[in-house]
Design an enzyme around this catalytic site. Structure first.
Site, PDB file in Angstrom:
ATOM      1  N   TYR A 122      52.673  59.258  85.503  1.00 13.91           N
ATOM      2  CA  TYR A 122      53.166  59.308  86.882  1.00 13.91           C
ATOM      3  C   TYR A 122      52.000  59.570  87.848  1.00 13.91           C
ATOM      4  O   TYR A 122      51.802  58.854  88.834  1.00 13.91           O
ATOM      5  CB  TYR A 122      54.236  60.411  87.047  1.00 13.91           C
ATOM      6  CG  TYR A 122      54.350  60.897  88.468  1.00 13.91           C
ATOM      7  CD1 TYR A 122      55.014  60.139  89.417  1.00 13.91           C
ATOM      8  CD2 TYR A 122      53.734  62.089  88.876  1.00 13.91           C
ATOM      9  CE1 TYR A 122      55.072  60.563  90.745  1.00 13.91           C
ATOM     10  CE2 TYR A 122      53.783  62.513  90.187  1.00 13.91           C
ATOM     11  CZ  TYR A 122      54.451  61.752  91.115  1.00 13.91           C
ATOM     12  OH  TYR A 122      54.490  62.161  92.419  1.00 13.91           O
ATOM     13  N   LYS A 131      49.872  57.210  91.015  1.00  9.20           N
ATOM     14  CA  LYS A 131      49.500  57.581  92.389  1.00  9.20           C
ATOM     15  C   LYS A 131      48.005  57.350  92.610  1.00  9.20           C
ATOM     16  O   LYS A 131      47.585  56.813  93.639  1.00  9.20           O
ATOM     17  CB  LYS A 131      49.869  59.039  92.677  1.00  9.20           C
ATOM     18  CG  LYS A 131      51.368  59.295  92.685  1.00  9.20           C
ATOM     19  CD  LYS A 131      52.092  58.499  93.767  1.00  9.20           C
ATOM     20  CE  LYS A 131      53.585  58.631  93.720  1.00  9.20           C
ATOM     21  NZ  LYS A 131      54.310  57.635  94.529  1.00  9.20           N
ATOM     22  N   SER A 150      50.457  61.848  96.337  1.00  8.02           N
ATOM     23  CA  SER A 150      50.813  63.197  95.895  1.00  8.02           C
ATOM     24  C   SER A 150      49.569  64.038  95.694  1.00  8.02           C
ATOM     25  O   SER A 150      48.500  63.517  95.339  1.00  8.02           O
ATOM     26  CB  SER A 150      51.578  63.074  94.578  1.00  8.02           C
ATOM     27  OG  SER A 150      51.612  64.294  93.892  1.00  8.02           O
TER      28      SER A 150
HETATM   29  C1  UD1 Z   1      55.421  68.324  89.736  1.00  8.20           C
HETATM   30  C2  UD1 Z   1      54.253  67.502  89.260  1.00  8.20           C
HETATM   31  C3  UD1 Z   1      53.668  66.758  90.419  1.00  8.20           C
HETATM   32  C4  UD1 Z   1      54.684  65.877  91.079  1.00  8.20           C
HETATM   33  C5  UD1 Z   1      55.904  66.678  91.452  1.00  8.20           C
HETATM   34  C6  UD1 Z   1      56.985  65.694  91.795  1.00  8.20           C
HETATM   35  C7  UD1 Z   1      53.377  68.681  87.301  1.00  8.20           C
HETATM   36  C8  UD1 Z   1      52.209  69.420  86.772  1.00  8.20           C
HETATM   37  N1  UD1 Z   1      53.286  68.348  88.606  1.00  8.20           N
HETATM   38  O1  UD1 Z   1      54.928  69.266  90.658  1.00  8.20           O
HETATM   39  O2  UD1 Z   1      52.619  65.940  89.947  1.00  8.20           O
HETATM   40  O3  UD1 Z   1      54.157  65.269  92.217  1.00  8.20           O
HETATM   41  O4  UD1 Z   1      56.361  67.469  90.360  1.00  8.20           O
HETATM   42  O5  UD1 Z   1      58.171  66.327  92.079  1.00  8.20           O
HETATM   43  O6  UD1 Z   1      54.319  68.438  86.607  1.00  8.20           O
HETATM   44  N2  UD1 Z   1      58.934  76.005  87.624  1.00  8.20           N
HETATM   45  C9  UD1 Z   1      59.529  76.996  86.891  1.00  8.20           C
HETATM   46  N3  UD1 Z   1      60.756  76.758  86.348  1.00  8.20           N
HETATM   47  C10 UD1 Z   1      61.417  75.582  86.520  1.00  8.20           C
HETATM   48  C11 UD1 Z   1      60.793  74.559  87.290  1.00  8.20           C
HETATM   49  C12 UD1 Z   1      59.550  74.804  87.818  1.00  8.20           C
HETATM   50  O7  UD1 Z   1      58.958  78.071  86.708  1.00  8.20           O
HETATM   51  O8  UD1 Z   1      62.524  75.422  85.982  1.00  8.20           O
HETATM   52  C13 UD1 Z   1      57.608  76.245  88.212  1.00  8.20           C
HETATM   53  C14 UD1 Z   1      56.528  75.306  87.689  1.00  8.20           C
HETATM   54  O9  UD1 Z   1      55.950  75.825  86.515  1.00  8.20           O
HETATM   55  C15 UD1 Z   1      55.568  75.292  88.876  1.00  8.20           C
HETATM   56  C16 UD1 Z   1      56.465  75.455  90.092  1.00  8.20           C
HETATM   57  O10 UD1 Z   1      57.689  75.989  89.596  1.00  8.20           O
HETATM   58  O11 UD1 Z   1      54.710  76.368  88.802  1.00  8.20           O
HETATM   59  C17 UD1 Z   1      56.753  74.169  90.803  1.00  8.20           C
HETATM   60  O12 UD1 Z   1      57.210  73.215  89.848  1.00  8.20           O
HETATM   61  P1  UD1 Z   1      57.763  71.782  90.257  1.00  8.20           P
HETATM   62  O13 UD1 Z   1      58.808  71.921  91.288  1.00  8.20           O
HETATM   63  O14 UD1 Z   1      58.114  71.076  88.991  1.00  8.20           O
HETATM   64  O15 UD1 Z   1      56.538  71.080  90.977  1.00  8.20           O
HETATM   65  P2  UD1 Z   1      55.047  70.802  90.459  1.00  8.20           P
HETATM   66  O16 UD1 Z   1      54.865  71.183  89.060  1.00  8.20           O
HETATM   67  O17 UD1 Z   1      54.127  71.437  91.433  1.00  8.20           O
END
Ligand code: UD1
Length: 342
Positions: A153, A157, A127
């Protein structure tokens, strides 16, 4: 010519199931190894619908060497794609041992069997979390310094990659590719397979589609005061079928290359998209109005990261075919399909 058998641990999961489709379509014979603890049984009918036949499935926990070894004895396995692992960041903070035990024991077990049965082509599901928050340039290539993990997690990795480096160093015949995924989204264009989040989704896209379909009341955008053009975080969202395809390209590379061979390769589009842009693209491309609000920052979120995907282009001869818009539409079609079957 006989088709090459590829063992796909976690092959009933989100990325795993899409990889099964790509493997079959490229002439491989995949065997799914999955105990379905985090997979939905309906993935089998979805795969059958796409493939025209039911793929081989072995219901086994990858940590259970006694149950897994007969699979290696029963046939010549040409390569392994190792997906089986837990992946919920928040849960890993609450229950770190669950993550260390499952993710590391699973990897060690599969490596032991790979060495014993001389299965020398190995693809590991890593990842972009291994980069943490990039200092300076937000476009990361594989030479970017790896960062201390911000969750158990993420640490599994990082440690997983290190385990494979050590195994490979002592076993030059063992060839390995670590694929560092950016943010997989979307679903198969047929809408027969897709993501089945367990409980409340923590990832953005399933939260959006579940809100639009009415399963969730409102999407909270986690923070709009980040140092990015619109204040929301930026990620590299990649269509899950493109990501799946990269695994086939990795196997082909392993096959064609001489030993020793060990590479980490980013799998992303090379393009960053903000959370706000994703929300706007969802509304424009699906013609759905989304209920959303700005909320607090989510602890541990990386501000901005996207892939430099040159190595994947050069070594794997791979590029993403789908756009982020395609992925959003496919994710929405999948959510609608799930709702029809509810
Ligand atoms: C997260 C993990 C990453 C992991 C991946 C697995 C963190 C910091 N990173 O990625 O290590 O490999 O999940 O699936 O946790 N967001 C919102 N509202 C929501 C959900 C998400 O605003 O309800 C935003 C988050 O703040 C982020 C973006 O959407 O900026 C993407 O979030 P997400 O899909 O959870 O992925 P990562 O955080 O990049």
């Amino acid at each position: 010519m006989d088709k090459k058998t590829i063992l796909v641990t976690g092959g009933a999961g989100y990325i795993g199931s899409h990889t099964i489709v790509e493997l079959v379509q490229k002439g491989f014979h995949p065997i799914i190894v999955d105990d379905f603890r985090n997979a939905n049984k309906t993935v089998v009918s979805g795969l059958t619908e796409i493939l025209g036949f039911c793929p081989s499935i072995i219901h086994v926990n990858v940590c259970d060497i006694n149950a897994l070894e007969p699979v290696f004895q029963a046939q010549k396995i040409h390569g392994i794609i190792h997906f089986a692992a837990y992946k919920a960041v928040g849960e890993s903070v609450v229950d770190p041992l669950k993550y260390y035990k499952n993710n590391l024991q699973g990897l060690v077990t599969i490596c032991e069997l790979a060495l014993k049965y001389q299965v020398n082509n190995f693809v590991f599901s890593s990842s972009c979390t291994v980069y943490g928050e990039p200092e300076g340039l937000k476009e990361v290539d594989e030479a970017t310094r790896l960062s201390k993990a911000n969750s158990p997690y993420g640490n599994t990795k990082l440690i997983g990659e290190q385990i494979l480096i050590d195994v490979q160093a002592q076993n030059p015949q063992f060839k390995c590719v670590n694929l560092r995924y950016f943010n997989p989204i979307g679903a198969h264009p047929s809408a027969n397979i897709g993501e089945f989040p367990i409980g409340t989704p923590s990832n953005l896209l399933p939260y959006i589609t579940q809100t639009a379909i009415g399963k969730r009341e409102k999407l909270t955008v986690f923070g709009n005061d980040y140092p990015t053009p619109d204040g929301t975080c930026i990620r590299d969202y990649i269509h899950v079928s493109d990501l799946a395809n990269a695994h086939v390209a990795a196997l082909n590379l392993l096959e064609s290359t001489s030993t020793p061979f060990f590479e980490a390769i980013n799998i992303g589009t090379g393009k960053g998209t903000s959370v706000k842009e994703i929300v706007d693209l969802f509304e424009t491309n699906t013609h759905q109005k989304l209920n959303w609000e700005i909320g607090n920052r989510r602890p541990g979120d990386v501000v901005e990261i996207y892939a430099n995907a040159k190595k994947a282009n050069d070594l794997l001869n791979w590029t993403a075919n789908y756009t982020v818009e395609d992925a959003i539409v496919h994710a929405w079609n999948w959510e609608k399909k799930l709702a029809e079957n509810d």
